[in-house]
Scaffold this motif. Structure first.
Motif, PDB file in Angstrom:
ATOM      1  N   SER A 191       8.226  81.240  91.747  1.00  0.00           N
ATOM      2  CA  SER A 191       8.165  81.525  93.181  1.00  0.00           C
ATOM      3  C   SER A 191       6.949  82.380  93.507  1.00  0.00           C
ATOM      4  O   SER A 191       6.191  82.087  94.446  1.00  0.00           O
ATOM      5  N   ARG A 192       6.746  83.412  92.749  1.00  0.00           N
ATOM      6  CA  ARG A 192       5.608  84.314  92.989  1.00  0.00           C
ATOM      7  C   ARG A 192       4.283  83.596  92.774  1.00  0.00           C
ATOM      8  O   ARG A 192       3.347  83.765  93.554  1.00  0.00           O
ATOM      9  N   ALA A 193       4.192  82.775  91.726  1.00  0.00           N
ATOM     10  CA  ALA A 193       2.955  82.025  91.461  1.00  0.00           C
ATOM     11  C   ALA A 193       2.655  81.055  92.597  1.00  0.00           C
ATOM     12  O   ALA A 193       1.503  80.899  93.008  1.00  0.00           O
ATOM     13  N   ARG A 194       3.675  80.402  93.105  1.00  0.00           N
ATOM     14  CA  ARG A 194       3.484  79.491  94.244  1.00  0.00           C
ATOM     15  C   ARG A 194       2.947  80.243  95.448  1.00  0.00           C
ATOM     16  O   ARG A 194       2.055  79.762  96.145  1.00  0.00           O
ATOM     17  N   LEU A 239       1.105  82.747  95.434  1.00  0.00           N
ATOM     18  CA  LEU A 239      -0.299  83.057  95.166  1.00  0.00           C
ATOM     19  C   LEU A 239      -1.195  81.828  95.312  1.00  0.00           C
ATOM     20  O   LEU A 239      -2.412  81.949  95.259  1.00  0.00           O
ATOM     21  N   GLY A 240      -0.585  80.647  95.453  1.00  0.00           N
ATOM     22  CA  GLY A 240      -1.362  79.418  95.583  1.00  0.00           C
ATOM     23  C   GLY A 240      -1.604  78.688  94.276  1.00  0.00           C
ATOM     24  O   GLY A 240      -2.401  77.743  94.233  1.00  0.00           O
ATOM     25  N   MET A 241      -0.925  79.096  93.212  1.00  0.00           N
ATOM     26  CA  MET A 241      -1.077  78.390  91.938  1.00  0.00           C
ATOM     27  C   MET A 241      -0.406  77.019  92.065  1.00  0.00           C
ATOM     28  O   MET A 241       0.684  76.898  92.614  1.00  0.00           O
ATOM     29  N   SER A 242      -1.069  75.992  91.545  1.00  0.00           N
ATOM     30  CA  SER A 242      -0.553  74.626  91.657  1.00  0.00           C
ATOM     31  C   SER A 242       0.647  74.407  90.744  1.00  0.00           C
ATOM     32  O   SER A 242       0.828  75.105  89.733  1.00  0.00           O
ATOM     33  N   GLU A 243       1.442  73.396  91.106  1.00  0.00           N
ATOM     34  CA  GLU A 243       2.599  73.034  90.278  1.00  0.00           C
ATOM     35  C   GLU A 243       2.152  72.642  88.868  1.00  0.00           C
ATOM     36  O   GLU A 243       2.803  72.997  87.883  1.00  0.00           O
ATOM     37  N   ASP A 244       1.053  71.901  88.763  1.00  0.00           N
ATOM     38  CA  ASP A 244       0.560  71.490  87.444  1.00  0.00           C
ATOM     39  C   ASP A 244       0.161  72.696  86.598  1.00  0.00           C
ATOM     40  O   ASP A 244       0.443  72.750  85.404  1.00  0.00           O
ATOM     41  N   ARG A 245      -0.497  73.661  87.238  1.00  0.00           N
ATOM     42  CA  ARG A 245      -0.905  74.864  86.498  1.00  0.00           C
ATOM     43  C   ARG A 245       0.327  75.632  86.042  1.00  0.00           C
ATOM     44  O   ARG A 245       0.398  76.072  84.888  1.00  0.00           O
ATOM     45  N   ILE A 246       1.279  75.811  86.926  1.00  0.00           N
ATOM     46  CA  ILE A 246       2.499  76.532  86.554  1.00  0.00           C
ATOM     47  C   ILE A 246       3.201  75.821  85.401  1.00  0.00           C
ATOM     48  O   ILE A 246       3.573  76.448  84.403  1.00  0.00           O
ATOM     49  N   ASP A 293      18.333  85.583  91.765  1.00  0.00           N
ATOM     50  CA  ASP A 293      18.662  86.179  93.054  1.00  0.00           C
ATOM     51  C   ASP A 293      18.870  85.048  94.064  1.00  0.00           C
ATOM     52  O   ASP A 293      18.248  83.992  93.972  1.00  0.00           O
ATOM     53  N   GLU A 294      19.731  85.270  95.030  1.00  0.00           N
ATOM     54  CA  GLU A 294      20.140  84.230  95.975  1.00  0.00           C
ATOM     55  C   GLU A 294      18.946  83.548  96.662  1.00  0.00           C
ATOM     56  O   GLU A 294      18.902  82.328  96.765  1.00  0.00           O
ATOM     57  N   GLY A 295      17.989  84.314  97.149  1.00  0.00           N
ATOM     58  CA  GLY A 295      16.838  83.739  97.840  1.00  0.00           C
ATOM     59  C   GLY A 295      15.996  82.851  96.932  1.00  0.00           C
ATOM     60  O   GLY A 295      15.509  81.796  97.354  1.00  0.00           O
ATOM     61  N   ILE A 296      15.817  83.262  95.694  1.00  0.00           N
ATOM     62  CA  ILE A 296      15.037  82.467  94.731  1.00  0.00           C
ATOM     63  C   ILE A 296      15.811  81.208  94.370  1.00  0.00           C
ATOM     64  O   ILE A 296      15.242  80.113  94.297  1.00  0.00           O
ATOM     65  N   ARG A 297      17.110  81.338  94.164  1.00  0.00           N
ATOM     66  CA  ARG A 297      17.933  80.164  93.847  1.00  0.00           C
ATOM     67  C   ARG A 297      17.844  79.136  94.974  1.00  0.00           C
ATOM     68  O   ARG A 297      17.671  77.940  94.733  1.00  0.00           O
ATOM     69  N   ARG A 314      13.083  73.259  96.246  1.00  0.00           N
ATOM     70  CA  ARG A 314      11.845  72.835  95.586  1.00  0.00           C
ATOM     71  C   ARG A 314      11.921  73.285  94.136  1.00  0.00           C
ATOM     72  O   ARG A 314      11.482  74.376  93.792  1.00  0.00           O
ATOM     73  N   PRO A 315      12.487  72.436  93.256  1.00  0.00           N
ATOM     74  CA  PRO A 315      12.726  72.852  91.865  1.00  0.00           C
ATOM     75  C   PRO A 315      11.458  73.317  91.149  1.00  0.00           C
ATOM     76  O   PRO A 315      10.349  72.834  91.405  1.00  0.00           O
ATOM     77  N   ALA A 316      11.691  74.256  90.260  1.00  0.00           N
ATOM     78  CA  ALA A 316      10.610  74.794  89.444  1.00  0.00           C
ATOM     79  C   ALA A 316      10.244  73.811  88.349  1.00  0.00           C
ATOM     80  O   ALA A 316      11.114  73.087  87.856  1.00  0.00           O
ATOM     81  N   PRO A 317       8.974  73.825  87.945  1.00  0.00           N
ATOM     82  CA  PRO A 317       8.639  73.085  86.728  1.00  0.00           C
ATOM     83  C   PRO A 317       9.502  73.628  85.596  1.00  0.00           C
ATOM     84  O   PRO A 317       9.810  74.818  85.559  1.00  0.00           O
ATOM     85  N   LYS A 318       9.901  72.789  84.695  1.00  0.00           N
ATOM     86  CA  LYS A 318      10.784  73.225  83.598  1.00  0.00           C
ATOM     87  C   LYS A 318      10.040  74.110  82.618  1.00  0.00           C
ATOM     88  O   LYS A 318       8.921  73.806  82.214  1.00  0.00           O
TER      89      LYS A 318
END
Length: 182
Positions: free
Chosen positions: A83-86, A88-95, A167-171, A177-181
């Motif tokens: 969530s924090r990386a997103r 910051l503008g980090m791409s899904e591929d980078r994450i 935490d509820e907000g992150i969940r 928008r699921p996190a990369p695994k």
């Protein structure tokens, strides 16, 4: 007993009441740590440096945190820092790459993640990797990298050992928008 629950406001320890409106009251990992008020109080200055005042820069700091969370199998740390990386503008591929092999990462991320790996495998950064990290983020950045790995290793131990849920907000964010695994 399954886990240790985050302390609600009504049960917040009197000796750290001043910490409730700040960082300590915002995340469940710190609400769990509040079961030990003296530890949470001592944690505050290091957290300020590692999280806010780091010389790594925000994106490289996230690379360190994500890799540390991934290596410790901490769904809590991985989810929160996706969530924090997103933000910051980090791409899904980078994450997503941060959870994979070094060869699949951008070269600078591989330097940083490789240092995390060495610390977690051997409790040290090799001379070659140390030089590469210093070339990228300077000597203070090298020290901040090591401190960040130690800091988030402790948080991963805490989150994993207490069965801490996101935490509820992150969940809710990751449900939408699921996190990369990791």
């Amino acid at each position: 007993m399954t886990g240790i629950a985050p302390l609600p406001d009504a049960d917040w320890p009197a000796e750290i009441t001043d910490m409730l409106p700040g960082f300590a009251g915002r995340l469940d990992v710190y609400r769990v740590m509040a079961h030990h008020p003296a530890l949470l109080r001592a944690w505050a200055d290091l957290r300020q440096h590692v999280v806010v005042d780091t010389s790594l820069g925000l994106e490289f700091s996230e690379v360190v945190i994500l890799r540390t969370g991934h290596r410790h199998g901490s769904a809590y740390e991985w989810g929160h820092h996706v969530s924090r990386a997103r933000k910051l503008g980090m791409s899904e591929d980078r994450i997503a790459s941060i959870a994979g092999p070094l060869e699949a990462m951008a070269p600078a991320d591989a330097v940083i993640a490789g240092a995390v790996d060495e610390l977690l495998q051997a409790s040290r950064v090799s001379a070659a990797r140390r030089a590469a990290v210093e070339d990228l983020v300077g000597r203070k950045g090298l020290f901040d990298l090591m401190a960040t790995v130690g800091f988030y290793t402790t948080l991963a131990f805490l989150a994993n050992s207490t069965d801490l849920e996101l935490d509820e907000g992150i969940r809710a964010e990751l449900d939408e928008r699921p996190a990369p695994k990791a």
